[in-house]
Design a protein around this motif. Structure first.
Motif, PDB file in Angstrom:
ATOM      1  N   SER A  20     -19.039  12.785   1.304  1.00  0.00           N
ATOM      2  CA  SER A  20     -19.879  11.996   2.052  1.00  0.00           C
ATOM      3  C   SER A  20     -19.471  12.051   3.653  1.00  0.00           C
ATOM      4  CB  SER A  20     -19.887  10.605   1.410  1.00  0.00           C
ATOM      5  OG  SER A  20     -18.638   9.895   1.857  1.00  0.00           O
ATOM      6  N   ASP A  21     -20.206  11.376   4.492  1.00  0.00           N
ATOM      7  CA  ASP A  21     -19.744  11.390   5.794  1.00  0.00           C
ATOM      8  C   ASP A  21     -18.662  10.183   5.910  1.00  0.00           C
ATOM      9  OD1 ASP A  21     -21.461  12.990   6.961  1.00  0.00           O
ATOM     10  OD2 ASP A  21     -23.252  11.479   7.073  1.00  0.00           O
ATOM     11  N   LEU A  22     -18.006  10.205   7.065  1.00  0.00           N
ATOM     12  CA  LEU A  22     -16.962   9.102   7.232  1.00  0.00           C
ATOM     13  C   LEU A  22     -17.331   8.333   8.557  1.00  0.00           C
ATOM     14  CD1 LEU A  22     -14.281   7.840   6.078  1.00  0.00           C
ATOM     15  CD2 LEU A  22     -13.148   9.615   7.400  1.00  0.00           C
ATOM     16  N   PRO A  23     -18.274   7.519   8.356  1.00  0.00           N
ATOM     17  CA  PRO A  23     -18.928   6.847   9.747  1.00  0.00           C
ATOM     18  C   PRO A  23     -18.074   6.177  10.559  1.00  0.00           C
ATOM     19  CG  PRO A  23     -20.437   6.237   7.754  1.00  0.00           C
ATOM     20  CD  PRO A  23     -19.083   7.046   7.325  1.00  0.00           C
ATOM     21  N   GLY A  24     -17.755   6.314  11.597  1.00  0.00           N
ATOM     22  CA  GLY A  24     -16.919   5.611  12.769  1.00  0.00           C
ATOM     23  C   GLY A  24     -15.331   6.113  12.879  1.00  0.00           C
ATOM     24  N   ALA A  25     -15.347   7.342  12.534  1.00  0.00           N
ATOM     25  CA  ALA A  25     -13.925   7.707  12.418  1.00  0.00           C
ATOM     26  C   ALA A  25     -13.806   8.338  13.843  1.00  0.00           C
ATOM     27  CB  ALA A  25     -13.774   9.142  11.645  1.00  0.00           C
ATOM     28  N   SER A  26     -12.415   8.483  14.489  1.00  0.00           N
ATOM     29  CA  SER A  26     -12.297   8.796  15.650  1.00  0.00           C
ATOM     30  C   SER A  26     -11.532  10.058  15.803  1.00  0.00           C
ATOM     31  CB  SER A  26     -11.530   7.800  16.546  1.00  0.00           C
ATOM     32  OG  SER A  26     -10.158   7.616  15.745  1.00  0.00           O
ATOM     33  N   CYS A  27     -10.794  10.613  16.872  1.00  0.00           N
ATOM     34  CA  CYS A  27      -9.839  11.715  17.069  1.00  0.00           C
ATOM     35  C   CYS A  27      -8.761  11.475  15.809  1.00  0.00           C
ATOM     36  CB  CYS A  27      -9.301  11.743  18.350  1.00  0.00           C
ATOM     37  SG  CYS A  27      -8.041  12.970  18.886  1.00  0.00           S
ATOM     38  N   CYS A  28      -8.286  12.337  15.226  1.00  0.00           N
ATOM     39  CA  CYS A  28      -7.310  12.126  14.220  1.00  0.00           C
ATOM     40  C   CYS A  28      -6.074  11.256  14.574  1.00  0.00           C
ATOM     41  CB  CYS A  28      -6.785  13.540  13.558  1.00  0.00           C
ATOM     42  SG  CYS A  28      -6.190  14.523  14.681  1.00  0.00           S
ATOM     43  N   PRO A  29      -5.448  11.059  15.490  1.00  0.00           N
ATOM     44  CA  PRO A  29      -5.208  11.684  16.772  1.00  0.00           C
ATOM     45  C   PRO A  29      -4.437  12.920  16.793  1.00  0.00           C
ATOM     46  CG  PRO A  29      -3.956   9.923  17.128  1.00  0.00           C
ATOM     47  CD  PRO A  29      -4.458   9.924  15.591  1.00  0.00           C
ATOM     48  N   ALA A  30      -4.858  14.059  17.585  1.00  0.00           N
ATOM     49  CA  ALA A  30      -4.212  15.245  17.667  1.00  0.00           C
ATOM     50  C   ALA A  30      -2.659  15.225  17.762  1.00  0.00           C
ATOM     51  CB  ALA A  30      -4.841  16.015  18.978  1.00  0.00           C
ATOM     52  N   PRO A  31      -2.207  15.925  16.863  1.00  0.00           N
ATOM     53  CA  PRO A  31      -0.542  15.966  16.838  1.00  0.00           C
ATOM     54  C   PRO A  31      -0.034  16.403  18.033  1.00  0.00           C
ATOM     55  CG  PRO A  31      -1.459  17.850  15.365  1.00  0.00           C
ATOM     56  CD  PRO A  31      -2.590  16.916  16.090  1.00  0.00           C
ATOM     57  N   GLY A  32      -0.449  17.269  18.640  1.00  0.00           N
ATOM     58  CA  GLY A  32       0.375  18.141  19.817  1.00  0.00           C
ATOM     59  C   GLY A  32       0.618  16.998  20.971  1.00  0.00           C
ATOM     60  N   VAL A  33      -0.508  16.408  21.481  1.00  0.00           N
ATOM     61  CA  VAL A  33      -0.157  15.802  22.485  1.00  0.00           C
ATOM     62  C   VAL A  33       0.218  14.335  22.239  1.00  0.00           C
ATOM     63  CG1 VAL A  33      -1.263  14.669  24.830  1.00  0.00           C
ATOM     64  CG2 VAL A  33      -1.550  16.925  24.287  1.00  0.00           C
ATOM     65  N   PHE A  34      -0.658  13.542  21.340  1.00  0.00           N
ATOM     66  CA  PHE A  34      -0.569  12.244  20.896  1.00  0.00           C
ATOM     67  C   PHE A  34       0.742  11.928  20.254  1.00  0.00           C
ATOM     68  CE2 PHE A  34      -5.135  12.673  21.455  1.00  0.00           C
ATOM     69  CZ  PHE A  34      -5.337  12.386  22.748  1.00  0.00           C
ATOM     70  N   LEU A  35       1.152  12.756  19.095  1.00  0.00           N
ATOM     71  CA  LEU A  35       2.358  12.460  18.471  1.00  0.00           C
ATOM     72  C   LEU A  35       3.512  12.838  19.494  1.00  0.00           C
ATOM     73  CD1 LEU A  35       4.005  11.960  16.022  1.00  0.00           C
ATOM     74  CD2 LEU A  35       3.781  14.204  15.390  1.00  0.00           C
ATOM     75  N   SER A  36       3.351  13.758  20.184  1.00  0.00           N
ATOM     76  CA  SER A  36       4.384  13.764  21.336  1.00  0.00           C
ATOM     77  C   SER A  36       4.573  12.584  22.194  1.00  0.00           C
ATOM     78  CB  SER A  36       4.135  15.067  22.149  1.00  0.00           C
ATOM     79  OG  SER A  36       4.086  16.310  21.690  1.00  0.00           O
ATOM     80  N   PHE A  37       3.735  11.850  22.507  1.00  0.00           N
ATOM     81  CA  PHE A  37       3.927  10.753  23.414  1.00  0.00           C
ATOM     82  C   PHE A  37       4.082   9.721  22.756  1.00  0.00           C
ATOM     83  CE2 PHE A  37       0.840  12.043  27.281  1.00  0.00           C
ATOM     84  CZ  PHE A  37       1.401  13.126  27.585  1.00  0.00           C
ATOM     85  N   ASP A  38       3.694   9.167  21.597  1.00  0.00           N
ATOM     86  CA  ASP A  38       3.814   7.902  21.061  1.00  0.00           C
ATOM     87  C   ASP A  38       3.529   7.856  19.624  1.00  0.00           C
ATOM     88  OD1 ASP A  38       4.636   5.133  21.614  1.00  0.00           O
ATOM     89  OD2 ASP A  38       2.533   4.497  21.187  1.00  0.00           O
ATOM     90  N   LYS A  39       4.484   7.862  18.727  1.00  0.00           N
ATOM     91  CA  LYS A  39       4.288   7.877  17.318  1.00  0.00           C
ATOM     92  C   LYS A  39       3.669   6.678  16.870  1.00  0.00           C
ATOM     93  CE  LYS A  39       6.545   9.303  12.880  1.00  0.00           C
ATOM     94  NZ  LYS A  39       7.837   9.695  12.486  1.00  0.00           N
TER      95      LYS A  39
END
Lengths: 177, 298
Positions: B35-54
């Motif tokens: 099915s669809d997954l309504p309301g999902a967002s950015c995963c958030p992307a591992p490269g930038v966002f995990l780099s910044f703030d876990k």
């Protein structure tokens, strides 16, 4: 003790903690020879591993951001060092010191504003409808309440610290991760 | 086995909607409950966002996981980056009670709670492990007798300690899914090399990222293939639109068509290129489709 030296000690402790597994390094160089970025850029991952945990200058190193996180080095390291995970932790210490490349700030702005690092635009709305999809995908783009949830969570985590004050400056800039 | 919810991420719905449609068409044709997954967002992307703030990374990823938990469905990803983030976040929630508590303190503010009771899948490993090449073959209506360079991408399979899909030096599962379509998976040097885009390198240092891409494309060109097939829209973008960037940057022309697995699978299941987001107004794609059409005629 003044604030600056207290901060320096704190940074050294954070670096040491982030880099505990690199103590096993024997400087064999398997990491560097496996690094796709190092073949084409100034990234020398063996050197970064050598100074990780010791030298706070690593936080200002441009090379820290040349790693594509492909994990080749970590997979092949004969001493089982979590090289990429260490790099990610050191990047985070750096980002928390506000050492952030402007392009990465722009990506953070997109997430904060749209809930997507790469948001939709009119051109791609049209491409969606051209092939028979709805104009907006079943994501935060379509559901405002969902976007508000994302914004609330990012605020709760203090994420806005990574974004410059002027949100409008980069809002029309194309970003990709 | 639970049903699935389709996690779209950012690049597929917002830059490659054809891959979104191709995925939905293939899943429907194979009668996979998704099915669809309504309301999902950015995963958030591992490269930038995990780099910044876990913490932010884990919290936002957990919200996406919760949405699927609330539907009692496993998450299906079609992007290596989304797979990396959501699978790693899910493992953290399942194994680290303290991390789960911390995340739930944030999630409480939006009235949600992560439980850690579903799985995160990637379409490649899902099709391989739950269906297998033989069953995929049985769905094929139009065998594609072409030479394909498979690009696994990094985060589908690495870090191997977390992915559990075997050794990352010479994997075969993706290649077997290509063979299942009647195609040949062509070996080439540096097959497992990175596309160059990950880790925030593309966004901040595009030229440097493209040098890695150029090296990889040169090896693929020497292997004399009809197209590249990937499992990630970020690799897809780097290898595909990267060819235009490289032409501008160094003058080197590659002209190698690039398809996501769901697009090549869609062709093999009998869907026309236009329904799969394969732009036949682009010369290299048109040539590939002509090659496939000539096989049907002969």
């Amino acid at each position: 003790m003044n604030e600056i030296s207290r901060e320096n000690i704190n940074i050294k402790e954070q670096l040491k903690e982030a880099s505990s597994s690199v103590l096993r390094c024997m400087q064999c160089g398997v990491c560097s020879s496996s690094c796709p970025s190092g073949r084409h850029t100034s990234l020398n991952i063996r050197k970064l591993v050598k100074i990780a945990g010791k030298d706070p200058d690593i936080l200002k190193s441009e090379e820290l951001w040349m790693c594509t996180t492909c994990y080749n080095c970590q997979e092949r390291c004969p001493r089982g060092i979590d090289i990429v995970e260490t790099i990610l932790k050191i990047r985070s210490i750096s980002a928390h010191q506000d050492i952030i490349l402007p392009e990465h700030r722009a990506v953070c702005q997109m997430l904060l504003k749209y809930g997507h690092a790469v948001p939709i635009n009119d051109n791609y709305k049209r491409k969606r409808t051209d092939i028979g999809l709805e104009e907006l995908p079943e994501t935060v783009h379509k559901y405002k309440d969902s976007l508000n949830e994302v914004k609330k969570l990012l605020a709760s985590c203090g994420f806005q610290r990574f974004v410059e004050e002027d949100l409008n400056e980069n809002q029309n800039k194309e970003t990709s991760l | 086995m639970k049903g699935l919810s389709l996690f779209l991420g950012c690049l597929i719905p917002n830059r490659y909607p054809g891959i979104e449609l191709a995925t939905k068409l293939c899943l429907a044709k194979m009668d996979i409950d998704c099915s669809d997954l309504p309301g999902a967002s950015c995963c958030p992307a591992p490269g930038v966002f995990l780099s910044f703030d876990k913490t932010s990374w884990l919290t936002l990823a957990s919200r996406n996981i919760v949405l699927s938990e609330e539907m009692d469905r496993d998450v299906l990803t079609i992007c290596n980056g989304c797979f990396s983030t959501l699978a790693d976040a899910n493992h953290t929630i399942q194994k680290d009670e303290k991390a789960k508590e911390d995340v739930n303190a944030h999630l409480k503010k939006i009235g949600r709670e992560v439980k850690g009771n579903i799985d995160v899948r990637h379409i490649i490993e899902y099709l391989y492990q739950e269906y297998g090449p033989e069953m995929i073959s049985s769905f094929v209506e139009r065998p594609l007798d072409i030479r394909i360079a498979v690009h696994y991408g990094c985060h589908l399979i690495k870090p191997t300690k977390d992915r559990g899909l075997g050794n990352s030096e010479r994997p075969v599962f993706f290649d077997e899914l290509i063979t299942a379509l009647g195609s040949t998976s062509v070996d080439y040097p540096d097959k497992m090399a990175c596309c160059g885009a990950g880790g925030g390198v593309r966004s901040a240092m595009k030229e440097k990222s493209l040098r890695m891409t150029e090296a990889k494309l040169a090896k693929i060109q020497e292997a004399n293939v009809d197209c590249i097939v990937n499992s990630c829209p970020f690799c897809h973008m780097q290898l595909d639109s990267g060819q235009d960037d490289i032409k501008e940057l160094t003058g080197t022309e590659f002209e190698i068509p690039v398809l996501h697995y769901t697009q090549i699978l869609g062709l093999a299941l009998g869907f026309p290129a236009e329904m799969l987001g394969i732009d036949t107004s682009v010369e290299k794609n048109r040539k590939l489709m002509e090659l496939l059409d000539s096989q049907v005629e002969s």
